[in-house]
Design an enzyme around this catalytic site. Sequence first.
Site, short mmCIF file in Angstrom:
data_model
loop_
_atom_site.label_atom_id
_atom_site.label_comp_id
_atom_site.label_asym_id
_atom_site.label_seq_id
_atom_site.Cartn_x
_atom_site.Cartn_y
_atom_site.Cartn_z
N HIS A 1 -14.36 -23.90 31.71
CA HIS A 1 -15.39 -23.44 32.64
C HIS A 1 -16.76 -23.50 31.98
O HIS A 1 -17.72 -24.03 32.54
CB HIS A 1 -15.07 -22.01 33.10
CG HIS A 1 -16.21 -21.29 33.75
ND1 HIS A 1 -16.69 -21.64 35.00
CD2 HIS A 1 -16.99 -20.27 33.33
CE1 HIS A 1 -17.71 -20.84 35.31
NE2 HIS A 1 -17.91 -20.00 34.31
N ASP B 1 -42.13 -45.32 36.63
CA ASP B 1 -40.70 -45.09 36.36
C ASP B 1 -40.62 -44.37 35.03
O ASP B 1 -41.63 -44.04 34.43
CB ASP B 1 -39.94 -46.44 36.29
CG ASP B 1 -38.45 -46.25 36.60
OD1 ASP B 1 -37.83 -45.36 36.00
OD2 ASP B 1 -37.92 -46.98 37.44
N TRP C 1 -15.68 -21.94 24.42
CA TRP C 1 -16.51 -23.15 24.35
C TRP C 1 -17.16 -23.31 22.99
O TRP C 1 -17.59 -24.39 22.62
CB TRP C 1 -17.57 -23.14 25.45
CG TRP C 1 -18.78 -22.29 25.19
CD1 TRP C 1 -18.86 -20.94 25.30
CD2 TRP C 1 -20.08 -22.73 24.77
NE1 TRP C 1 -20.12 -20.52 24.97
CE2 TRP C 1 -20.90 -21.60 24.65
CE3 TRP C 1 -20.64 -24.00 24.50
CZ2 TRP C 1 -22.24 -21.67 24.25
CZ3 TRP C 1 -21.98 -24.05 24.10
CH2 TRP C 1 -22.75 -22.90 23.98
N SER D 1 -25.76 -38.87 25.26
CA SER D 1 -26.41 -38.93 26.56
C SER D 1 -27.63 -38.02 26.59
O SER D 1 -28.72 -38.42 27.05
CB SER D 1 -25.41 -38.52 27.65
OG SER D 1 -26.06 -38.20 28.83
N SER D 2 -27.48 -36.79 26.09
CA SER D 2 -28.60 -35.83 26.12
C SER D 2 -29.75 -36.31 25.26
O SER D 2 -30.91 -36.19 25.63
CB SER D 2 -28.15 -34.47 25.59
OG SER D 2 -27.23 -33.91 26.46
N HIS E 1 -28.42 -21.57 20.01
CA HIS E 1 -29.50 -20.79 20.58
C HIS E 1 -30.61 -21.64 21.18
O HIS E 1 -31.00 -21.40 22.32
CB HIS E 1 -30.02 -19.69 19.68
CG HIS E 1 -30.67 -18.65 20.54
ND1 HIS E 1 -29.95 -17.74 21.25
CD2 HIS E 1 -31.95 -18.50 20.94
CE1 HIS E 1 -30.76 -17.04 22.02
NE2 HIS E 1 -31.98 -17.48 21.85
N GLU F 1 -30.06 -24.36 22.43
CA GLU F 1 -29.38 -24.86 23.62
C GLU F 1 -29.58 -23.92 24.81
O GLU F 1 -29.84 -24.38 25.92
CB GLU F 1 -27.89 -25.05 23.32
CG GLU F 1 -27.00 -25.26 24.54
CD GLU F 1 -27.19 -26.61 25.21
OE1 GLU F 1 -27.78 -27.51 24.58
OE2 GLU F 1 -26.76 -26.77 26.38
N TYR G 1 -32.01 -22.13 25.43
CA TYR G 1 -33.37 -22.30 25.95
C TYR G 1 -33.55 -23.65 26.62
O TYR G 1 -34.36 -23.80 27.54
CB TYR G 1 -34.41 -22.05 24.85
CG TYR G 1 -34.44 -20.59 24.48
CD1 TYR G 1 -34.34 -19.63 25.47
CD2 TYR G 1 -34.52 -20.16 23.17
CE1 TYR G 1 -34.32 -18.28 25.17
CE2 TYR G 1 -34.49 -18.82 22.86
CZ TYR G 1 -34.39 -17.88 23.87
OH TYR G 1 -34.36 -16.55 23.56
N SER H 1 -42.38 -22.15 38.04
CA SER H 1 -43.84 -22.23 37.95
C SER H 1 -44.43 -23.22 38.95
O SER H 1 -45.63 -23.19 39.21
CB SER H 1 -44.26 -22.63 36.53
OG SER H 1 -43.75 -21.72 35.60
N HIS I 1 -28.14 -13.81 15.90
CA HIS I 1 -27.91 -12.65 16.76
C HIS I 1 -26.66 -12.85 17.62
O HIS I 1 -26.23 -11.93 18.30
CB HIS I 1 -29.14 -12.31 17.61
CG HIS I 1 -29.47 -13.29 18.70
ND1 HIS I 1 -30.75 -13.56 19.07
CD2 HIS I 1 -28.71 -14.06 19.49
CE1 HIS I 1 -30.76 -14.44 20.04
NE2 HIS I 1 -29.53 -14.76 20.32
N HIS I 2 -26.08 -14.05 17.58
CA HIS I 2 -24.80 -14.27 18.27
C HIS I 2 -23.63 -13.82 17.41
O HIS I 2 -22.49 -13.90 17.84
CB HIS I 2 -24.62 -15.75 18.61
CG HIS I 2 -25.62 -16.25 19.60
ND1 HIS I 2 -25.39 -16.22 20.96
CD2 HIS I 2 -26.86 -16.76 19.45
CE1 HIS I 2 -26.45 -16.72 21.60
NE2 HIS I 2 -27.35 -17.05 20.71
N THR J 1 -41.59 -14.18 26.78
CA THR J 1 -40.85 -14.18 28.05
C THR J 1 -41.50 -13.21 29.03
O THR J 1 -41.64 -13.51 30.22
CB THR J 1 -39.38 -13.80 27.81
OG1 THR J 1 -38.90 -14.54 26.68
CG2 THR J 1 -38.53 -14.13 29.00
N LYS K 1 -44.49 -14.67 30.66
CA LYS K 1 -44.14 -15.55 31.79
C LYS K 1 -43.91 -14.73 33.06
O LYS K 1 -44.45 -15.05 34.12
CB LYS K 1 -42.90 -16.37 31.47
CG LYS K 1 -43.19 -17.44 30.46
CD LYS K 1 -42.05 -18.42 30.35
CE LYS K 1 -42.55 -19.75 29.83
NZ LYS K 1 -43.31 -20.51 30.79
N ARG L 1 -14.28 -9.44 26.20
CA ARG L 1 -14.30 -10.66 27.00
C ARG L 1 -13.10 -11.53 26.63
O ARG L 1 -12.42 -11.27 25.64
CB ARG L 1 -15.60 -11.42 26.79
CG ARG L 1 -15.82 -11.86 25.37
CD ARG L 1 -17.23 -12.38 25.13
NE ARG L 1 -17.43 -13.71 25.70
CZ ARG L 1 -18.31 -14.60 25.23
NH1 ARG L 1 -19.08 -14.30 24.20
NH2 ARG L 1 -18.44 -15.77 25.80
#
Lengths: 537, 304
Positions: free
Chosen positions: A78, A107, A143, A170-171, A254, A256, A258, A269, A303-304, A329, A332, A451
């Site tokens: 998932h 293009d 994951w 690809s990314s 991390h 990622e 963002y 925006s 922090h993870h 943040t 924003k 979890r």
Amino acid sequence: MSNATTAHHDDHHGHHPTGLARWLFTTNHKEIGTLYLVFSLIMFLVGGAMAMVIRAELFAPGLQLVNPEFFNQMTTMHALVMIFGAVMPAFVGLANWMIPLMIGAPDMALPRMNNWSFWILPFAFAILLSTLFMPSGAPASGWTLYPPLSLQGGNSLAFVILSIHLMGISSIMGAINVIATILNMRAPGMTLLRMPLFVWTWLISAFLLIAVMPVLAGAVTMLLTDRFFGTSFFNAAGGGDPVLYQHIFWFFGHPEVYILILPAFGIISEIIPTFSRKRLFGYTAMVYATATIAFLSFIVWAHHMFTVGMPLGAQLFFMYATMVIAVPTGVKIFNWISTMWRGSMTFETPMLFALGFLVMFTIGGLSGLMLAIVPADYQYHDSYFVVAHFHYVLVTGSVFAIMAGVYYWLPKWTGHMYDEKLGKIHFWWSTISVNVLFFPQHYLGLAGMPRRIPDYAVQFTEFNMISSIGGFAFGLAQLLFAFIVWKCVRGGAPATAQVWEGARGLEWTVPSPAPLHTFDTPPKVDDSVTAHKDELS
Amino acid sequence: MKRTNELIVSLAVLAVVTVITWGLFAVGDNMPRGVTPFSQDVYHLHNTVLGIVTVIGILVFTAMFTSVVVHRKSKGYEAAKFTHSTKAEITWTTIPILILIVIAIPATSVLIDMEDTGGAEMNVKITGYQWLWKYDYIEDGVSFYSALDRESNRARQIGSGINPRDVDNYLLEVDNRLVLPTNTRIRFLLTADDVIHSWWVPELGWKRDAIPGMINEAWTYIEEEGVYRGQCAELCGKDHGFMPIVVEAVSPEEYRRWVEAQGGEVAMKPEEHPNFVGRGRASGSDAGTEDSAETINIAVLDQG
């Protein structure tokens, strides 16, 4: 503007293939954008189906539907499908469609590579999803693929790693293309500080992607050699270190997250000024805040993993650095509200989703601040509180922003207005159900539910049931979304070039639907056409 | 005119948002206060930060919905033209920084306290296995495995026909509880034999990963007698959800009696435990984790 875009394209682009070949060989940014978006929607439904299995099993205590191995495969797949298959390709699809239109480019800079970076994805996901049918099953270690657990799985790990490599390629190609396009192909007058914020946020995300995707590739390659070639990078018995993997993974992970939210900031925006009929407040501050968030994303990874046992100094550093992210943040959020303030607002579906984003992303951001507090994180970590937090920022953050963007630009893509009534139903249905789905998970986490468990103690029953009911309702609402998009592609009230009364920016100067080739002759750009204007710039 | 309008609306919105927030707090669970000085510090820290973010959230949502209610085209509201205010940007950068400093100070001191694992009166080594725990009382020589109890294990099978509600402490009961004395500074040494586990009892206020090949430290000081339940918090394979932790805190005198009753009982080998499924399952990666738990055992004793 339309004279430059429609009349001559047959002359210098020759015959356009039809049928399957059209999509296989296309180098057109709009067609590739469509491919990405369709792919993303399919993956969103596939990943959503897995979430339904998870929520169905968790509806009541006791194991009813699936065994624990399969449950773990579902949670793992998932996440992989949603992150790499749904959210990231959706953003790349939006970038493909909108960045050339927004900066007045004909293009993307590297059209053939663009084709390749899309067509890698169906293969990558065919490989990933095929592991579900392998004897050893799909990966079941989450994951994040933490060793040593991920190394216990069967040979399907090799397929997963291969598919991650493909997604990474690809990314990275997509990111290179975005950067090359933005830096080289802007129309005259489109200075960097006149670019729409969606372009800015994507530019910054693209740098993040190039910086961290190779790190992920390195981490999973070490897993591969540990599992199949006898190395011991992460095996303590062989002199390795299981925690090293977590450091490397989250150095990717991390930034990622963002990557998954910065383009969402960009979409919001664009939408809020349009429906407030007022230019974006604090444009320059928004750009700097985005860059600051991107920089900070590289120095907060641990922090993870506050519970792995780090030195006190490291824990304090990562706590403080993480807390600091709240500042840009917050800037924003405050700027968005100031944009709305004393505007002249209307509430079409894109605006509703943008406002939903604003409220629920703020909730996710505030729980993120709580998670930064290390001693309290010793309780929150790996509990449902974390699950609630990241679904608030990823679903009601990123996914809501993507949906807002789709409703916002769908008339430009298809030439038809979507069904506004159905769009509003979709919004309210999604918003109510998604809160029923995720808000109770805060309570579950605080009450002590870990979890990634397929079954739970009976005191967690009520909130799990509520959450599951919300989950089923939210899942159903997304079928409505697919229907609304399909219906809009098929027909609907014709859209004008500007589509929205308050819309500004180059993308609204081309006809709707946007013809295959736009801005063959670059437009002239000054402050009168750009969406944003800030005295500081 | 417009200004009063905004003020009145914002007060109404504030009331509504506050009531909704109060409702969300009223229906839900909060973190347990716990039974150790640290868990209570964490509880207060959590409540403080939760309070601060709640106030921030209420103010943000009040401003936002006031705007949504007042500044609408359908009410004939004309859009203003302003796009920038350096003063505002500085304000909403500075105030959050000050708030963060206010949060960081207590967070730092609680963390420093937690990280000081010295002065222990007794040491317990915790080893995670797939999917049970082993406890070694280093000074008292007691050593045993602790796994999901039989009744829960029967009830949790697919199609068991047993309603989990009829099982006492379903999934939160073990065969052998971790008995600990109250009012004693206890140091834990955590490690694992196969994959990463995480030892979490919410009432003690923390979780800490048990990592193969490493030893993590944590400590506790339980002030109240009672039974405290927790679970493995790090995904560790198929039965991750089925390796609970039960701490039974008793008075130091009772604890001594309990130790004597254990009288030199030798622990089973993990393989002999009915719930043990680990090790062999690690198909293909059998390179060397076999002896790691033993090695660590020796290392710990050397330290002690």
